[in-house]
Each structure stands twice: as C-alpha cells, then as structure tokens.
Design a protein around this motif. Structure first.
Motif, short mmCIF file in Angstrom:
data_model
loop_
_atom_site.label_atom_id
_atom_site.label_comp_id
_atom_site.label_asym_id
_atom_site.label_seq_id
_atom_site.Cartn_x
_atom_site.Cartn_y
_atom_site.Cartn_z
N ARG A 360 11.32 22.11 -20.67
CA ARG A 360 11.63 22.56 -21.94
C ARG A 360 11.13 24.09 -22.39
O ARG A 360 11.40 24.73 -22.88
CB ARG A 360 11.48 21.64 -22.97
CG ARG A 360 12.23 21.66 -24.26
CD ARG A 360 11.95 20.37 -24.98
NE ARG A 360 12.83 19.39 -24.57
CZ ARG A 360 14.27 19.33 -24.59
NH1 ARG A 360 14.92 20.42 -25.28
NH2 ARG A 360 14.91 18.40 -23.99
N TYR A 361 9.45 24.09 -21.83
CA TYR A 361 9.14 25.18 -22.39
C TYR A 361 9.64 26.40 -21.72
O TYR A 361 9.63 27.57 -22.04
CB TYR A 361 7.50 25.15 -21.77
CG TYR A 361 6.70 26.42 -21.84
CD1 TYR A 361 6.15 27.09 -23.23
CD2 TYR A 361 6.40 27.18 -20.69
CE1 TYR A 361 5.90 28.09 -23.28
CE2 TYR A 361 5.68 28.43 -20.82
CZ TYR A 361 5.28 28.84 -21.91
OH TYR A 361 4.69 29.95 -22.06
N ASP A 362 9.94 26.25 -20.20
CA ASP A 362 10.72 27.48 -19.20
C ASP A 362 11.90 27.72 -20.06
O ASP A 362 12.24 28.90 -20.21
CB ASP A 362 10.81 26.85 -17.88
CG ASP A 362 9.45 26.59 -17.21
OD1 ASP A 362 8.33 27.19 -17.68
OD2 ASP A 362 9.47 25.89 -16.21
N ARG A 363 12.64 26.87 -20.41
CA ARG A 363 14.03 27.07 -21.00
C ARG A 363 13.85 27.61 -22.27
O ARG A 363 14.56 28.54 -22.75
CB ARG A 363 14.86 25.66 -21.26
CG ARG A 363 16.38 25.96 -21.69
CD ARG A 363 16.79 24.94 -21.91
NE ARG A 363 16.52 23.91 -20.88
CZ ARG A 363 16.86 22.17 -20.82
NH1 ARG A 363 17.29 21.82 -22.13
NH2 ARG A 363 16.48 21.71 -19.89
N GLN A 364 13.00 27.12 -23.20
CA GLN A 364 12.89 27.83 -24.50
C GLN A 364 12.11 29.07 -24.54
O GLN A 364 12.66 29.93 -25.41
CB GLN A 364 12.09 26.78 -25.41
CG GLN A 364 12.90 25.70 -25.85
CD GLN A 364 12.30 24.82 -26.93
OE1 GLN A 364 11.96 23.50 -26.61
NE2 GLN A 364 11.85 25.42 -28.03
N GLY A 368 12.67 33.24 -21.62
CA GLY A 368 13.27 33.77 -22.76
C GLY A 368 12.40 34.98 -23.24
O GLY A 368 12.18 36.03 -22.79
N CYS A 369 12.16 34.74 -24.55
CA CYS A 369 11.23 35.58 -25.42
C CYS A 369 9.90 36.03 -24.89
O CYS A 369 9.10 36.91 -24.84
CB CYS A 369 11.19 35.20 -26.81
SG CYS A 369 10.54 33.47 -26.97
N LEU A 370 9.39 34.96 -23.87
CA LEU A 370 8.15 35.26 -23.27
C LEU A 370 8.00 35.67 -21.90
O LEU A 370 7.03 35.71 -21.03
CB LEU A 370 6.93 34.13 -23.41
CG LEU A 370 6.90 33.67 -24.92
CD1 LEU A 370 5.95 32.42 -24.67
CD2 LEU A 370 6.22 34.55 -25.64
N ALA A 371 9.33 35.96 -21.45
CA ALA A 371 9.44 36.43 -19.94
C ALA A 371 8.82 37.65 -19.58
O ALA A 371 8.15 37.75 -18.34
CB ALA A 371 11.01 36.51 -19.48
N ALA A 372 8.47 38.55 -20.40
CA ALA A 372 7.75 39.79 -20.20
C ALA A 372 6.35 39.76 -20.66
O ALA A 372 5.83 40.86 -20.95
CB ALA A 372 8.55 40.90 -20.50
N SER A 373 5.79 38.58 -20.88
CA SER A 373 4.52 38.47 -21.53
C SER A 373 3.52 37.75 -20.74
O SER A 373 3.99 37.13 -19.64
CB SER A 373 4.73 37.65 -23.00
OG SER A 373 4.96 36.53 -22.78
N ARG A 376 4.40 34.27 -19.22
CA ARG A 376 5.61 33.91 -18.47
C ARG A 376 5.35 32.80 -17.56
O ARG A 376 4.17 32.38 -17.27
CB ARG A 376 6.17 35.08 -17.70
CG ARG A 376 5.01 35.58 -17.01
CD ARG A 376 5.42 37.17 -16.12
NE ARG A 376 4.31 37.57 -15.37
CZ ARG A 376 3.52 38.30 -15.84
NH1 ARG A 376 3.13 38.68 -16.88
NH2 ARG A 376 2.57 38.85 -14.80
N HIS A 377 6.37 32.10 -17.21
CA HIS A 377 6.07 31.00 -15.98
C HIS A 377 5.29 31.05 -14.97
O HIS A 377 4.55 30.28 -14.92
CB HIS A 377 7.43 30.74 -15.32
CG HIS A 377 7.34 29.48 -14.59
ND1 HIS A 377 7.26 28.10 -15.09
CD2 HIS A 377 7.49 29.43 -13.23
CE1 HIS A 377 7.65 27.41 -13.76
NE2 HIS A 377 7.33 28.14 -12.94
#
Length: 429
Positions: A360-364, A368-373, A376-377
C-alpha cells in the motif's frame, strides 16, 4: 360465532373446493401437464386434511382456531424438485393422517352423530395408513420348484426362502433384500392374498378418504361453530391457488438426456469448472483479508456458492445443451473462458483491494508523489510495529510514520504525526 371461527371455516371450505377441483383437474389436464396436476392435487388434499385436523383439535379443546391454517408452501425456486418430492411422498398425506391420540380425543368427546361420522372417516384413514405400512410386508422371497412353472410357484408352489437369523418374518425388508439359499423371486405370501388385496385397496383410497374426513369435519364445525349456516369460501392459500395453472407453476422445460455426447459433456465440464472457480472466491478473498480465523463463515459461503451453482446447472443445463452438433459446446466454451478469467483474476483483485502495508505504501506514495524523492521504494527501510509503518530514508531524513498498517486492510495509509504530514505536504502528496 366468533369472527375467527367464521374465517377459519370459510378457509377450510375453500381448501375443500380446491382439493376437489385439483383431483378433477388431473383427469382433464393435457398429458404433458398431468404429473404437475397430480402433485398439486396431492398437496391440496393434504392441506385440507391437515387444516381439518387442526380445526377439529381446537373445537374439541374449546379453543380458538389458529390464525393461519397449516398449508404446505410451494417452493419459489426448484419447482421441478418440489413436484418430484410431492409425487414421491403423495403430498405428505401419510404424515397428516390423524394419530391414535387424536382418535382417542374424538372418542372421549360427548356423543354426537356428526362427530361419529368424523370418527368413522378417521378410522378409515388409519386403515389406509396401515395399508401403506403393511402391504409390502406381505411379499416374501421364495425358492421356485425346479420341476414346476413360474406361474405355479406364484400360485403357491415352491418354498419360502429361509429367513435371516433374528428376523423370523419372511416379509421383513431385510429378508426380501438379502434372499438366501437360491431364492430367485418375490411373491405374495401364500394364503394372505385377501389380506394383501384389502391393504392395497385401503392404501389407494387414502386421497378419497382425506376429502371425506375434511368434509365431515367441515359439517361438524358448520353445525356447532357456525350455527348451521355455511359461510362463503374464504381466502385460499397453499397449492390450491395453482389449480388450473400447471404450466405457470412448472413450465415445460428441456430434460437431461439419458446419455451425453462429447459436446454436451464439454459444456457440462465447463460449467462445472466455472462453479469451482466461483467457489474459491470467498476463500481467496478471506485469505487476503486476513479472515481465516472466521473459516466457518468462509467455508459456508463457499458451500453456498457451490450449491447454488450446482442447482442452477441442474435447472438450466438441459436448455444450454439442446443445440445440435458442435453448437452444444458453445456454452461450455464460454463458461470455460469465464472460469479461466475468474480463476486467474481473483488473486490479483484480492491483492489489490486487501494489500499489505508495504504494497500500500508503494502504491500510494513510493510509486507516485515520492518516486523522485529520498523516500522512493529502493531508498528506504520500512518496518511495521503495532499497526504503524515506519519508513526511514537510507540517506537520512525525517522518518515517516503511517497507519493503519494492517494486513488485509482496505484503509489507505495516513500520516500519524506532524513531521510526516510536513514531508508529504512538501512533496505534494
């Protein structure tokens, strides 16, 4: 006369009229609907008998009649099964025959000519019940004479087969089911032909006697509870409402063939696989939702789906395989495609709606909004403790505290403190 007695006698009169109309309908209906008419007739006669017995008991005990007369319900679904059951059990008339306790109560009541007529009809019904229970016990397994003909054996020749130990009666069902010492036939026990004919005659007369018993009770109630004035027929419930509507009650439907060809077998297999795939839905979703502790409910739901699917196949299957040749396999092919989609799709769908906290963290956020931060995963370490998901960047930074972090939850992750809320606001989450 009270209004309740008036209504009860009127309804009983209506049931009697419906039972007679149903019996006549069996003779007049087209042959393809005769079995349905016979089932309605059996049920209507049984309703009349049961209702008459209930009102008679209330009259003898000087109580008020029941608000609703006892009538059998017509199943809204699977009416073919309802009809077969009614035919096999003769509408349940044997269970509705007045018992010895009812007869004793009638005999202990004050003498009355109308009550005497009711007692005579009750005794006749009990004779029919004895015929039902005893007529088959007059048969026996026998050993035919080797030198005589089969007809001579049936007329008294031959020997009665030895009985099983502990069952001296040659007419006992076990002695007929497991004949001994070369017994090859079944016949009426010699010397008991007249008794057999009487019992069989009593058994076949049960429906006419049920109507006569109801009429006798109705006459008694009209005399004592309606002051001799017969009320108009009242509201009709139960099977009597379907007299003359046999086609509407059980429409003509395609029957199962005695032997399935290859295309029909393929359709049946495809439908079976579809039912099996749907049966797994409660178990799959229950596992993903972490509801295995409620396994009883899950298995009940799976069993309900299996029973419903099987009933629908039994009900509509013959119609689906009536097409000639290879076209009979078309419904099976369609069912197979749907079953494959359900089988393969239930896991991804369950995983999507009942995702764990990491997914759920990856999906939300992470995708998403944290992909370039830094959150990120592939740049964080995550840990779940007491319903809280803690996400810590490897390069350092403010840890995120999100919740509720539960397995099988459908709730989205939300920030649990101001620092987490500030980070998400900064990244426009």
């Amino acid at each position: 006369m009270s209004s309740r007695w008036h209504r009860a006698i009127a309804e009983l009169s209506a049931q009697g009229g419906a039972a007679r109309a149903a019996a006549q309908r069996v003779q007049d209906v087209p042959s393809r609907q005769r079995t349905t008419a016979a089932a309605i007739s059996y049920i209507a006669e049984t309703d009349y008998l049961r209702s008459a017995s209930a009102l008679l008991r209330a009259h003898l005990a000087n109580r008020r009649p029941p608000r609703r007369l006892p009538v059998a319900s017509v199943w809204p679904c699977l009416r073919d099964v309802w009809k077969d059951r009614a035919l096999d059990r003769r509408g349940g008339v044997w269970r509705a025959v007045p018992q010895d306790t009812d007869l004793a109560r009638m005999r202990s009541a004050p003498s009355d000519p109308l009550l005497a007529a009711v007692i005579d009809q009750a005794e006749a019904l009990q004779a029919s019940l004895r015929g039902e229970r005893q007529v088959d016990r007059l048969y026996e397994s026998y050993i035919p004479d080797r030198t005589g003909s089969a007809a001579a054996s049936l007329l008294g020749g031959g020997r009665t087969a030895p009985t099983l130990p502990g069952f001296p009666d040659p007419g006992h069902p076990l002695n007929r089911a497991f004949p001994r010492r070369g017994a090859t036939g079944t016949r009426i026990q010699p010397g008991r032909e007249a008794e057999f004919n009487q019992l069989r005659s009593d058994r076949s007369a049960v429906h006419a006697r049920a109507l006569s018993f109801g009429d006798a009770v109705l006459a008694l109630l009209v005399e004592h509870r309606a002051e001799g004035a017969s009320p108009d027929s009242g509201r009709l419930r139960g099977a009597g409402r379907w007299v003359g509507r046999e086609q509407q009650l059980v429409p003509d439907r395609a029957k199962w063939p005695t032997k399935l060809n290859g295309y029909q077998g393929a359709t049946l297999a495809g439908l079976g696989w579809l039912v099996l795939a749907c049966t797994g839905l409660p178990l799959t979703f229950g596992h993903r939702a972490d509801l295995l502790s409620h396994y009883t409910l899950l298995f009940l739901a799976a069993g309900l789906i299996a029973c419903t699917g099987t009933a629908l196949i039994y009900r509509h299957g013959p119609k689906l395989i009536t097409a000639p040749g290879p076209r009979a396999a078309a419904p099976g092919i369609a069912a197979t495609v749907i079953a494959f989609a359900v089988w393969q799709g239930q896991d991804p769908v369950a995983d999507y709606y009942f995702a764990g906290p990491y997914d759920r963290y990856d999906r939300q956020y992470a995708n998403g909004c944290l992909a370039a931060s830094p959150y990120r995963h592939d740049a964080v370490q995550a840990m779940v403790d007491d319903g809280v998901l803690t996400v810590t960047p490897v390069t350092g930074g403010t840890p995120l505290r999100l919740g509720p972090a539960e397995e099988g939850s459908t709730h989205p992750l939300r920030p649990l403190d101001r620092a987490t809320q500030a980070v998400l606001t900064e990244h426009r989450c």
